[in-house]
Motif scaffolding. Sequence first.
Motif, PDB file in Angstrom:
ATOM      1  N   LEU A 218     -37.188  -1.558 -80.602  1.00  0.00           N
ATOM      2  CA  LEU A 218     -36.677  -2.413 -79.537  1.00  0.00           C
ATOM      3  C   LEU A 218     -35.282  -1.969 -79.111  1.00  0.00           C
ATOM      4  O   LEU A 218     -34.978  -1.883 -77.913  1.00  0.00           O
ATOM      5  CB  LEU A 218     -36.660  -3.872 -80.009  1.00  0.00           C
ATOM      6  CG  LEU A 218     -36.128  -4.918 -79.031  1.00  0.00           C
ATOM      7  CD1 LEU A 218     -36.857  -4.862 -77.696  1.00  0.00           C
ATOM      8  CD2 LEU A 218     -36.230  -6.319 -79.652  1.00  0.00           C
ATOM      9  N   ALA A 219     -34.431  -1.659 -80.070  1.00  0.00           N
ATOM     10  CA  ALA A 219     -33.068  -1.206 -79.758  1.00  0.00           C
ATOM     11  C   ALA A 219     -33.095   0.100 -78.972  1.00  0.00           C
ATOM     12  O   ALA A 219     -32.325   0.281 -78.022  1.00  0.00           O
ATOM     13  CB  ALA A 219     -32.271  -1.036 -81.050  1.00  0.00           C
ATOM     14  N   ARG A 220     -34.002   1.002 -79.345  1.00  0.00           N
ATOM     15  CA  ARG A 220     -34.105   2.284 -78.640  1.00  0.00           C
ATOM     16  C   ARG A 220     -34.495   2.070 -77.181  1.00  0.00           C
ATOM     17  O   ARG A 220     -33.935   2.696 -76.267  1.00  0.00           O
ATOM     18  CB  ARG A 220     -35.154   3.160 -79.326  1.00  0.00           C
ATOM     19  CG  ARG A 220     -35.327   4.553 -78.715  1.00  0.00           C
ATOM     20  CD  ARG A 220     -36.610   5.187 -79.215  1.00  0.00           C
ATOM     21  NE  ARG A 220     -37.785   4.426 -78.786  1.00  0.00           N
ATOM     22  CZ  ARG A 220     -38.914   4.329 -79.472  1.00  0.00           C
ATOM     23  NH1 ARG A 220     -39.036   4.912 -80.649  1.00  0.00           N
ATOM     24  NH2 ARG A 220     -39.918   3.622 -78.998  1.00  0.00           N
ATOM     25  N   ASP A 221     -35.457   1.170 -76.930  1.00  0.00           N
ATOM     26  CA  ASP A 221     -35.897   0.907 -75.562  1.00  0.00           C
ATOM     27  C   ASP A 221     -34.785   0.268 -74.731  1.00  0.00           C
ATOM     28  O   ASP A 221     -34.563   0.655 -73.576  1.00  0.00           O
ATOM     29  CB  ASP A 221     -37.125  -0.008 -75.569  1.00  0.00           C
ATOM     30  CG  ASP A 221     -38.351   0.651 -76.167  1.00  0.00           C
ATOM     31  OD1 ASP A 221     -38.415   1.896 -76.151  1.00  0.00           O
ATOM     32  OD2 ASP A 221     -39.250  -0.076 -76.645  1.00  0.00           O
ATOM     33  N   VAL A 222     -34.091  -0.708 -75.301  1.00  0.00           N
ATOM     34  CA  VAL A 222     -33.005  -1.376 -74.578  1.00  0.00           C
ATOM     35  C   VAL A 222     -31.870  -0.397 -74.299  1.00  0.00           C
ATOM     36  O   VAL A 222     -31.308  -0.363 -73.195  1.00  0.00           O
ATOM     37  CB  VAL A 222     -32.494  -2.598 -75.362  1.00  0.00           C
ATOM     38  CG1 VAL A 222     -31.284  -3.224 -74.664  1.00  0.00           C
ATOM     39  CG2 VAL A 222     -33.606  -3.629 -75.526  1.00  0.00           C
ATOM     40  N   PHE A 223     -31.549   0.422 -75.290  1.00  0.00           N
ATOM     41  CA  PHE A 223     -30.472   1.400 -75.109  1.00  0.00           C
ATOM     42  C   PHE A 223     -30.810   2.408 -74.018  1.00  0.00           C
ATOM     43  O   PHE A 223     -29.924   2.854 -73.278  1.00  0.00           O
ATOM     44  CB  PHE A 223     -30.184   2.126 -76.423  1.00  0.00           C
ATOM     45  CG  PHE A 223     -29.150   3.206 -76.284  1.00  0.00           C
ATOM     46  CD1 PHE A 223     -27.814   2.887 -76.074  1.00  0.00           C
ATOM     47  CD2 PHE A 223     -29.502   4.547 -76.339  1.00  0.00           C
ATOM     48  CE1 PHE A 223     -26.850   3.885 -75.926  1.00  0.00           C
ATOM     49  CE2 PHE A 223     -28.552   5.543 -76.184  1.00  0.00           C
ATOM     50  CZ  PHE A 223     -27.219   5.215 -75.986  1.00  0.00           C
ATOM     51  N   LYS A 224     -32.063   2.768 -73.903  1.00  0.00           N
ATOM     52  CA  LYS A 224     -32.468   3.695 -72.846  1.00  0.00           C
ATOM     53  C   LYS A 224     -32.067   3.159 -71.481  1.00  0.00           C
ATOM     54  O   LYS A 224     -31.613   3.901 -70.611  1.00  0.00           O
ATOM     55  CB  LYS A 224     -33.984   3.927 -72.910  1.00  0.00           C
ATOM     56  CG  LYS A 224     -34.493   5.058 -72.029  1.00  0.00           C
ATOM     57  CD  LYS A 224     -35.973   5.316 -72.311  1.00  0.00           C
ATOM     58  CE  LYS A 224     -36.481   6.524 -71.525  1.00  0.00           C
ATOM     59  NZ  LYS A 224     -37.915   6.814 -71.821  1.00  0.00           N
ATOM     60  N   LEU A 225     -32.221   1.838 -71.305  1.00  0.00           N
ATOM     61  CA  LEU A 225     -31.833   1.206 -70.040  1.00  0.00           C
ATOM     62  C   LEU A 225     -30.324   1.073 -69.919  1.00  0.00           C
ATOM     63  O   LEU A 225     -29.742   1.442 -68.886  1.00  0.00           O
ATOM     64  CB  LEU A 225     -32.490  -0.167 -69.920  1.00  0.00           C
ATOM     65  CG  LEU A 225     -32.045  -1.023 -68.727  1.00  0.00           C
ATOM     66  CD1 LEU A 225     -32.258  -0.294 -67.410  1.00  0.00           C
ATOM     67  CD2 LEU A 225     -32.766  -2.361 -68.730  1.00  0.00           C
ATOM     68  N   THR A 226     -29.654   0.546 -70.957  1.00  0.00           N
ATOM     69  CA  THR A 226     -28.207   0.327 -70.834  1.00  0.00           C
ATOM     70  C   THR A 226     -27.455   1.643 -70.694  1.00  0.00           C
ATOM     71  O   THR A 226     -26.461   1.718 -69.970  1.00  0.00           O
ATOM     72  CB  THR A 226     -27.665  -0.471 -72.033  1.00  0.00           C
ATOM     73  OG1 THR A 226     -27.922   0.238 -73.253  1.00  0.00           O
ATOM     74  CG2 THR A 226     -28.298  -1.853 -72.086  1.00  0.00           C
ATOM     75  N   ASN A 227     -27.931   2.690 -71.352  1.00  0.00           N
ATOM     76  CA  ASN A 227     -27.298   3.993 -71.210  1.00  0.00           C
ATOM     77  C   ASN A 227     -27.453   4.513 -69.782  1.00  0.00           C
ATOM     78  O   ASN A 227     -26.520   5.094 -69.212  1.00  0.00           O
ATOM     79  CB  ASN A 227     -27.908   4.983 -72.198  1.00  0.00           C
ATOM     80  CG  ASN A 227     -27.189   6.317 -72.210  1.00  0.00           C
ATOM     81  OD1 ASN A 227     -25.986   6.387 -72.432  1.00  0.00           O
ATOM     82  ND2 ASN A 227     -27.930   7.391 -71.953  1.00  0.00           N
ATOM     83  N   PHE A 228     -28.629   4.276 -69.188  1.00  0.00           N
ATOM     84  CA  PHE A 228     -28.847   4.636 -67.774  1.00  0.00           C
ATOM     85  C   PHE A 228     -27.856   3.886 -66.884  1.00  0.00           C
ATOM     86  O   PHE A 228     -27.263   4.469 -65.963  1.00  0.00           O
ATOM     87  CB  PHE A 228     -30.286   4.299 -67.371  1.00  0.00           C
ATOM     88  CG  PHE A 228     -30.528   4.286 -65.891  1.00  0.00           C
ATOM     89  CD1 PHE A 228     -30.782   5.472 -65.197  1.00  0.00           C
ATOM     90  CD2 PHE A 228     -30.495   3.094 -65.172  1.00  0.00           C
ATOM     91  CE1 PHE A 228     -30.989   5.462 -63.827  1.00  0.00           C
ATOM     92  CE2 PHE A 228     -30.709   3.077 -63.800  1.00  0.00           C
ATOM     93  CZ  PHE A 228     -30.957   4.259 -63.127  1.00  0.00           C
ATOM     94  N   LEU A 229     -27.644   2.603 -67.155  1.00  0.00           N
ATOM     95  CA  LEU A 229     -26.719   1.819 -66.335  1.00  0.00           C
ATOM     96  C   LEU A 229     -25.285   2.315 -66.488  1.00  0.00           C
ATOM     97  O   LEU A 229     -24.548   2.422 -65.505  1.00  0.00           O
ATOM     98  CB  LEU A 229     -26.822   0.334 -66.709  1.00  0.00           C
ATOM     99  CG  LEU A 229     -28.172  -0.337 -66.414  1.00  0.00           C
ATOM    100  CD1 LEU A 229     -28.187  -1.771 -66.947  1.00  0.00           C
ATOM    101  CD2 LEU A 229     -28.506  -0.312 -64.921  1.00  0.00           C
ATOM    102  N   VAL A 230     -24.884   2.637 -67.716  1.00  0.00           N
ATOM    103  CA  VAL A 230     -23.539   3.169 -67.937  1.00  0.00           C
ATOM    104  C   VAL A 230     -23.359   4.485 -67.197  1.00  0.00           C
ATOM    105  O   VAL A 230     -22.346   4.710 -66.522  1.00  0.00           O
ATOM    106  CB  VAL A 230     -23.260   3.346 -69.445  1.00  0.00           C
ATOM    107  CG1 VAL A 230     -21.954   4.112 -69.656  1.00  0.00           C
ATOM    108  CG2 VAL A 230     -23.198   2.000 -70.143  1.00  0.00           C
ATOM    109  N   CYS A 231     -24.350   5.370 -67.315  1.00  0.00           N
ATOM    110  CA  CYS A 231     -24.273   6.686 -66.669  1.00  0.00           C
ATOM    111  C   CYS A 231     -24.212   6.568 -65.144  1.00  0.00           C
ATOM    112  O   CYS A 231     -23.706   7.470 -64.466  1.00  0.00           O
ATOM    113  CB  CYS A 231     -25.457   7.557 -67.074  1.00  0.00           C
ATOM    114  SG  CYS A 231     -25.418   8.079 -68.806  1.00  0.00           S
ATOM    115  N   ASN A 232     -24.738   5.465 -64.617  1.00  0.00           N
ATOM    116  CA  ASN A 232     -24.730   5.250 -63.168  1.00  0.00           C
ATOM    117  C   ASN A 232     -23.689   4.216 -62.733  1.00  0.00           C
ATOM    118  O   ASN A 232     -23.730   3.733 -61.603  1.00  0.00           O
ATOM    119  CB  ASN A 232     -26.124   4.840 -62.694  1.00  0.00           C
ATOM    120  CG  ASN A 232     -27.103   5.994 -62.713  1.00  0.00           C
ATOM    121  OD1 ASN A 232     -27.183   6.771 -61.765  1.00  0.00           O
ATOM    122  ND2 ASN A 232     -27.840   6.135 -63.810  1.00  0.00           N
ATOM    123  N   ASN A 233     -22.775   3.908 -63.655  1.00  0.00           N
ATOM    124  CA  ASN A 233     -21.633   3.040 -63.365  1.00  0.00           C
ATOM    125  C   ASN A 233     -22.055   1.661 -62.865  1.00  0.00           C
ATOM    126  O   ASN A 233     -21.486   1.127 -61.910  1.00  0.00           O
ATOM    127  CB  ASN A 233     -20.705   3.709 -62.338  1.00  0.00           C
ATOM    128  CG  ASN A 233     -19.311   3.107 -62.353  1.00  0.00           C
ATOM    129  OD1 ASN A 233     -18.801   2.715 -63.396  1.00  0.00           O
ATOM    130  ND2 ASN A 233     -18.695   3.020 -61.182  1.00  0.00           N
TER     131      ASN A 233
END
Length: 342
Positions: free
Chosen positions: A230-245
């Motif tokens: 679950l953490a891996r899936d959520v991080f995949k999204l939050t990391n995308f959001l961080v990378c796209n500011n």
Amino acid sequence: MKYEYCKTDFIYETSRGDSSVQSGSVFDSTLQNTWKAALERGVFRYALNIQHSKILEGKFSFVAQLNTDRALKRRAPEEITSLTQPFDHDRFNFTKIDETEILFELRRKCDTSTNRHCVIINESPLEFGHCLLLPSRLNCLPQIATQHSLQLAIEIMLLSSNPAFRVGFNSLCGYASVNHLHYHGYYLNYSMLLEHISVQHLSGPCFILVNYPAKGFVFQLPSDKCPETLARDVFKLTNFLVCNNVAHNIYITRGTDFSSSHTNSKICNTVRVYVWARKSSSGAKQNDAFNPAICELIGHLSVKTEAAYWSLTEEQVVEMLSDVCEGPFGQVTDSVKELFED
């Protein structure tokens, strides 16, 4: 004081039943007892005093609470100008807290690393048991969710058997007030709509929240009940959001499985994780009633003034949440769908 745990301590199903907010597992007892002891020692900026509480009329059952002390007596939030603002040792951070603010250290029994995770008081509480989870506190990480910290936050949810326990995260430019990695935890003894609201599948493990003013993305504990997955899936999204500011907020709660037909069941048989892409709070106009951070997005409104409390309506809240989330949600949804199709 140390609180050590392992996977066998995880609780995968809870029930609202008739349980009090001051009940639960060994973890709940540890958190509540140390929190109340700190309150008695006068460590907080103020003793928790919610003057009034009510459920707003309407279909979303928003919970409004008048807490003027938090508005008047909390530490001034740090000025945040960037989603990736570096950690600043010279500004306030959680290495500078008094030792009396630490409730306990949190450690997995099988963890051989030297990381020291702490649970401390939130010195300006908005509800009972309001604490901060500080993953690897002495590593001085900025307020950017990591996969490891997300797993830790999900695990403390599984250690609690009390469905009133909630965990949340505000990103930088998402109303985070301190640029040092931390998650909020507290007890809110109301049944919230997001525990059982229906969601729509987007792609892979990612679902979307659409029948709610703040549109967002949703995940649940997978069939193997593995917090790491679950953490891996959520991080995949939050990391995308961080990378796209893109600023964002994260909410972790007990709830019903997405496939459940019993939407109002008292049985909580999964952990739901909500992620909202949202407008940046940097330079945002201050609202007289509340600022739309994680608590407000879930429908828990900590209202600043008595006048705003008595005049607040569901329509006002819907307008604020829609304004904060609808644009960013629409801008990233197609990309998020592609992200989880891989």
